[in-house]
Write a protein that holds these residues in place. Structure first.
Motif, PDB file in Angstrom:
ATOM      1  N   THR A 137       0.820  -1.215   0.000  1.00 31.73           N
ATOM      2  CA  THR A 137       0.000   0.000   0.000  1.00 31.73           C
ATOM      3  C   THR A 137       0.852   1.262   0.000  1.00 31.73           C
ATOM      4  OG1 THR A 137      -1.754  -1.164   1.185  1.00 31.73           O
ATOM      5  CG2 THR A 137      -1.819   1.234   1.212  1.00 31.73           C
ATOM      6  N   ASP A 163      -8.081   0.343 -11.478  1.00 34.69           N
ATOM      7  CA  ASP A 163      -8.371  -0.290 -10.194  1.00 34.69           C
ATOM      8  C   ASP A 163      -8.383  -1.818 -10.327  1.00 34.69           C
ATOM      9  OD1 ASP A 163      -8.559   2.161  -8.974  1.00 34.69           O
ATOM     10  OD2 ASP A 163     -10.759   2.256  -9.072  1.00 34.69           O
ATOM     11  N   GLY A 164      -8.927  -2.305 -11.435  1.00 33.14           N
ATOM     12  CA  GLY A 164      -8.975  -3.749 -11.656  1.00 33.14           C
ATOM     13  C   GLY A 164      -7.587  -4.354 -11.756  1.00 33.14           C
ATOM     14  N   ARG A 179      -4.791  -3.059 -10.497  1.00 32.38           N
ATOM     15  CA  ARG A 179      -4.133  -2.950  -9.196  1.00 32.38           C
ATOM     16  C   ARG A 179      -4.632  -4.032  -8.236  1.00 32.38           C
ATOM     17  NH1 ARG A 179      -1.000   1.028  -7.148  1.00 32.38           N
ATOM     18  NH2 ARG A 179      -1.406   2.289  -8.987  1.00 32.38           N
ATOM     19  N   LYS A 180      -5.919  -4.326  -8.273  1.00 30.77           N
ATOM     20  CA  LYS A 180      -6.472  -5.365  -7.407  1.00 30.77           C
ATOM     21  C   LYS A 180      -5.888  -6.733  -7.749  1.00 30.77           C
ATOM     22  CE  LYS A 180     -10.919  -3.131  -6.414  1.00 30.77           C
ATOM     23  NZ  LYS A 180     -12.387  -3.194  -6.629  1.00 30.77           N
ATOM     24  N   ARG A 181      -5.696  -6.983  -9.027  1.00 29.13           N
ATOM     25  CA  ARG A 181      -5.155  -8.282  -9.425  1.00 29.13           C
ATOM     26  C   ARG A 181      -3.670  -8.408  -9.074  1.00 29.13           C
ATOM     27  NH1 ARG A 181      -9.622  -7.397 -11.937  1.00 29.13           N
ATOM     28  NH2 ARG A 181     -10.912  -9.129 -12.672  1.00 29.13           N
ATOM     29  N   GLU A 224      -2.337  -6.906  -6.515  1.00 32.58           N
ATOM     30  CA  GLU A 224      -2.347  -7.083  -5.057  1.00 32.58           C
ATOM     31  C   GLU A 224      -2.676  -8.522  -4.676  1.00 32.58           C
ATOM     32  OE1 GLU A 224      -3.432  -7.374  -1.011  1.00 32.58           O
ATOM     33  OE2 GLU A 224      -4.853  -7.702  -2.657  1.00 32.58           O
ATOM     34  N   ALA A 225      -3.566  -9.158  -5.434  1.00 27.72           N
ATOM     35  CA  ALA A 225      -3.980 -10.529  -5.115  1.00 27.72           C
ATOM     36  C   ALA A 225      -2.846 -11.531  -5.280  1.00 27.72           C
ATOM     37  CB  ALA A 225      -5.156 -10.929  -5.996  1.00 27.72           C
ATOM     38  N   HIS A 264      -0.055 -13.066   0.918  1.00 23.37           N
ATOM     39  CA  HIS A 264      -1.279 -13.873   0.913  1.00 23.37           C
ATOM     40  C   HIS A 264      -0.990 -15.368   1.051  1.00 23.37           C
ATOM     41  CE1 HIS A 264      -4.018 -10.603   0.047  1.00 23.37           C
ATOM     42  NE2 HIS A 264      -3.317 -10.234  -1.011  1.00 23.37           N
TER      43      HIS A 264
END
Length: 221
Positions: free
Chosen positions: A63, A73-74, A76-78, A80-81, A86
């Protein structure tokens, strides 16, 4: 009982391992480059020489430090995943984290030395001579057989008053694989029980699946 290797592994194997790391790390960075080109519609994108695929050990690190501009955003989310934190057992159980860490050490310090590692060991003792509960066996996650130091494989203690018979044998067998100590010393046991071949295969699969995930995402978009 002690073991040591009669000579070190050939340096060529360290070079080959470093090349393998370089190819995987380059594949991730190449993926990130294409991601930025896709999202910004710039080719080459701004600050192209600073584009790299992120691998963070903590969510706070991702972050606060991942500041790549122009990503949706999509996307960046992927990204991050896929982050190592994780993984089961934390970031040291992540193939992506180890690709980056080992490649970093190989690139900025020295090539990784390969050594023999005992991955499985079996000992059968004469029941009338040795105390089975007093047998001490080396930690098989860190059982490295090096050329410049001895490894204590096992310690066996005779029962009080026992007189060994020359015909009493100790049956010992083990399975060996070459390995990279830096890749084992900090991993969770669930990851460390894999041999190096399994870990290398897993790393290649993870990189392939990461690339395919973004390919599918961009095709849908």
């Amino acid at each position: 009982m002690y073991l040591h290797a009669p000579q070190p592994f050939p340096a060529d194997l360290s070079v080959l391992f470093g090349e393998w790391l370089y190819l995987l790390r380059s594949a991730l960075d190449g993926l990130m480059y294409e991601i930025v080109v896709h999202d910004t519609q710039l080719d080459p994108p701004k600050n192209a020489s600073r584009i790299y695929y992120p691998t963070f050990a903590t969510a706070n690190g991702f972050t606060s430090k991942f500041k790549m501009q122009g990503l949706s955003d999509g996307t960046r989310k992927r990204i991050e995943a896929t982050q190592p934190y994780h993984s089961t057992g934390g970031h040291t159980g992540s193939a992506l984290w180890w690709i980056n860490e080992l490649a970093r050490l190989d690139r900025h310090r020295r090539g990784h030395s390969l050594v023999w590692r005992i991955v499985e060991i079996h000992i059968e003792l004469p029941s009338g001579v040795f105390d089975a509960e007093g047998v001490r066996i080396c930690d098989q996650l860190k059982a490295f057989i090096r050329h410049d130091e001895e490894l204590e494989v096992a310690v066996m203690v005779a029962k009080p008053g026992a007189i060994p018979n020359p015909n009493d044998g100790i049956d010992m067998s083990w399975d060996l694989q070459f390995d990279v100590p830096e890749w084992i010393n900090k991993v969770p046991s669930s990851y460390g029980v894999w041999g190096i071949e399994e870990r290398m295969q897993n790393a290649e699969i993870v990189v392939h699946e990461t690339i395919e995930m973004f390919n599918a995402f961009f095709r849908r978009g």
